[in-house]
Design a protein around this motif. Structure first.
Motif, PDB file in Angstrom:
ATOM      1  N   GLU A 148       0.829  -1.208   0.000  1.00 45.73           N
ATOM      2  CA  GLU A 148       0.000   0.000   0.000  1.00 45.73           C
ATOM      3  C   GLU A 148       0.859   1.251   0.000  1.00 45.73           C
ATOM      4  OE1 GLU A 148      -3.549  -2.329   2.431  1.00 45.73           O
ATOM      5  OE2 GLU A 148      -2.194  -0.950   3.476  1.00 45.73           O
ATOM      6  N   LEU A 149       1.994   1.223   0.671  1.00 49.14           N
ATOM      7  CA  LEU A 149       2.913   2.355   0.640  1.00 49.14           C
ATOM      8  C   LEU A 149       3.456   2.572  -0.772  1.00 49.14           C
ATOM      9  CD1 LEU A 149       4.908   1.753   3.954  1.00 49.14           C
ATOM     10  CD2 LEU A 149       3.299   3.609   3.505  1.00 49.14           C
ATOM     11  N   VAL A 150       3.831   1.475  -1.422  1.00 52.48           N
ATOM     12  CA  VAL A 150       4.348   1.585  -2.790  1.00 52.48           C
ATOM     13  C   VAL A 150       3.290   2.169  -3.713  1.00 52.48           C
ATOM     14  CG1 VAL A 150       5.114   0.263  -4.794  1.00 52.48           C
ATOM     15  CG2 VAL A 150       6.058  -0.244  -2.539  1.00 52.48           C
ATOM     16  N   LEU A 151       2.066   1.664  -3.642  1.00 47.66           N
ATOM     17  CA  LEU A 151       0.997   2.145  -4.512  1.00 47.66           C
ATOM     18  C   LEU A 151       0.635   3.595  -4.213  1.00 47.66           C
ATOM     19  CD1 LEU A 151      -1.394  -0.949  -4.618  1.00 47.66           C
ATOM     20  CD2 LEU A 151       0.099  -0.116  -6.436  1.00 47.66           C
ATOM     21  N   GLY A 152       0.627   3.969  -2.935  1.00 47.19           N
ATOM     22  CA  GLY A 152       0.290   5.345  -2.569  1.00 47.19           C
ATOM     23  C   GLY A 152       1.299   6.350  -3.084  1.00 47.19           C
ATOM     24  N   TYR A 153       2.585   6.046  -2.872  1.00 44.62           N
ATOM     25  CA  TYR A 153       3.628   6.939  -3.385  1.00 44.62           C
ATOM     26  C   TYR A 153       3.606   6.961  -4.915  1.00 44.62           C
ATOM     27  CZ  TYR A 153       6.069   7.888   1.022  1.00 44.62           C
ATOM     28  OH  TYR A 153       6.416   8.337   2.280  1.00 44.62           O
ATOM     29  N   MET A 154       3.417   5.798  -5.519  1.00 47.39           N
ATOM     30  CA  MET A 154       3.420   5.720  -6.984  1.00 47.39           C
ATOM     31  C   MET A 154       2.263   6.503  -7.583  1.00 47.39           C
ATOM     32  SD  MET A 154       3.639   2.320  -9.398  1.00 47.39           S
ATOM     33  CE  MET A 154       5.299   1.926  -8.803  1.00 47.39           C
ATOM     34  N   ALA A 155       1.128   6.512  -6.905  1.00 47.64           N
ATOM     35  CA  ALA A 155      -0.020   7.274  -7.407  1.00 47.64           C
ATOM     36  C   ALA A 155       0.323   8.752  -7.543  1.00 47.64           C
ATOM     37  CB  ALA A 155      -1.220   7.093  -6.479  1.00 47.64           C
TER      38      ALA A 155
END
Length: 267
Positions: free
Chosen positions: A115-122
């Motif tokens: 979720e951290l990866v997806l949030g930053y990537m967004a």
């Protein structure tokens, strides 16, 4: 005890949609709050690149792959700007949090590494796409450039922004100081962007350099956007799509591992 158990399930089992949404919105609000720096400035820089190269080289360069030089470099400049901004968004967010000591505010909530990866990537992808749209509109207004294959163009814009967002996360986690981040940007990201066929066709390179360039995933991102915008490319867009997806997955897994292990994040 039940509350702790539910929190663990929420964090490591089901997706924490509220937390993921909140992190993604925070990352987007970061660059929107200073839009003159994060959106307007890249548009001006891309315009300056277009003017300088068109005046200095365009009249003598002639056509490249059947199109005039200015039209040929337009997609490369667009994509180069997109990847630089996507990288800067995630890397600066993490490095600033580490230097200021508030990275714990991101790590403490019940968010999994994924979720951290997806949030930053967004946030990185959002900034990259907005920059791409702004530059594309500018190129349409000045050059009358209409994308030949708009779906291919947007696929590679999103893919390139996602890949550089992941690379930005890895670099941001690895760097503990701003000068380390600057070194990664100057000696890794910038050369990869400039030496990826941004201003030239790789067909003009000597055979050895041509082969080396094909190991650079950013080359396929730029080449794919060029195909989407003007309909010409040095390689198959399908090959570029495969390389882009593979590179993005690989760098995302690396970022996932770093967040999961707390690599260079825990004091």
């Amino acid at each position: 005890m039940a509350e702790i158990s539910n929190m663990g399930t929420r964090r490591f089992g089901r997706v924490n949609w509220l937390g993921l949404y909140t992190l993604a919105v925070r990352e987007m609000q970061r660059f929107m709050a200073v839009w003159t720096q994060t959106l307007l400035a890249p548009l001006v820089t891309a315009g300056l690149f277009m003017v300088i190269f068109s005046i200095a080289i365009g009249p003598r360069r002639g056509d490249v792959m059947g199109v005039d030089f200015t039209t040929f470099i337009a997609p490369g400049i667009l994509m180069m700007t997109v990847i630089q901004n996507a990288f800067a968004n995630t890397s600066s967010s993490i490095v600033i949090s580490k230097v200021q000591g508030n990275i714990v505010d991101t790590l403490m909530p019940p968010l999994s590494a994924g979720e951290l990866v997806l949030g930053y990537m967004a946030g990185g992808v959002g900034r990259g796409v907005l920059v791409a749209l702004a530059i594309a509109l500018g190129q349409f207004a000045v050059l009358g450039l209409v994308p030949a294959h708009p779906i291919w163009m947007m696929v590679f814009v999103v893919l390139g922004a996602a890949f550089l967002s992941g690379l930005g996360m890895v670099a941001g986690i690895f760097a503990n100081k701003f000068d380390q981040m600057a070194a990664i940007t100057n000696f890794v990201v910038t050369p990869l962007a400039f030496l990826s066929g941004t201003f030239y066709s790789v067909q003009a390179l000597p055979p050895v350099l041509n082969e080396i360039t094909h190991f650079n995933p950013i080359f396929y991102m730029i080449d794919g956007v060029r195909y989407g915008m003007i309909g010409v490319s040095d390689s198959s867009p399908w090959l570029g799509l495969g390389v882009g997806i593979g590179a993005t997955l690989a760098i995302s897994i690396a970022a996932l591992w770093m967040f999961a292990r707390g690599y260079r994040l825990k004091a």
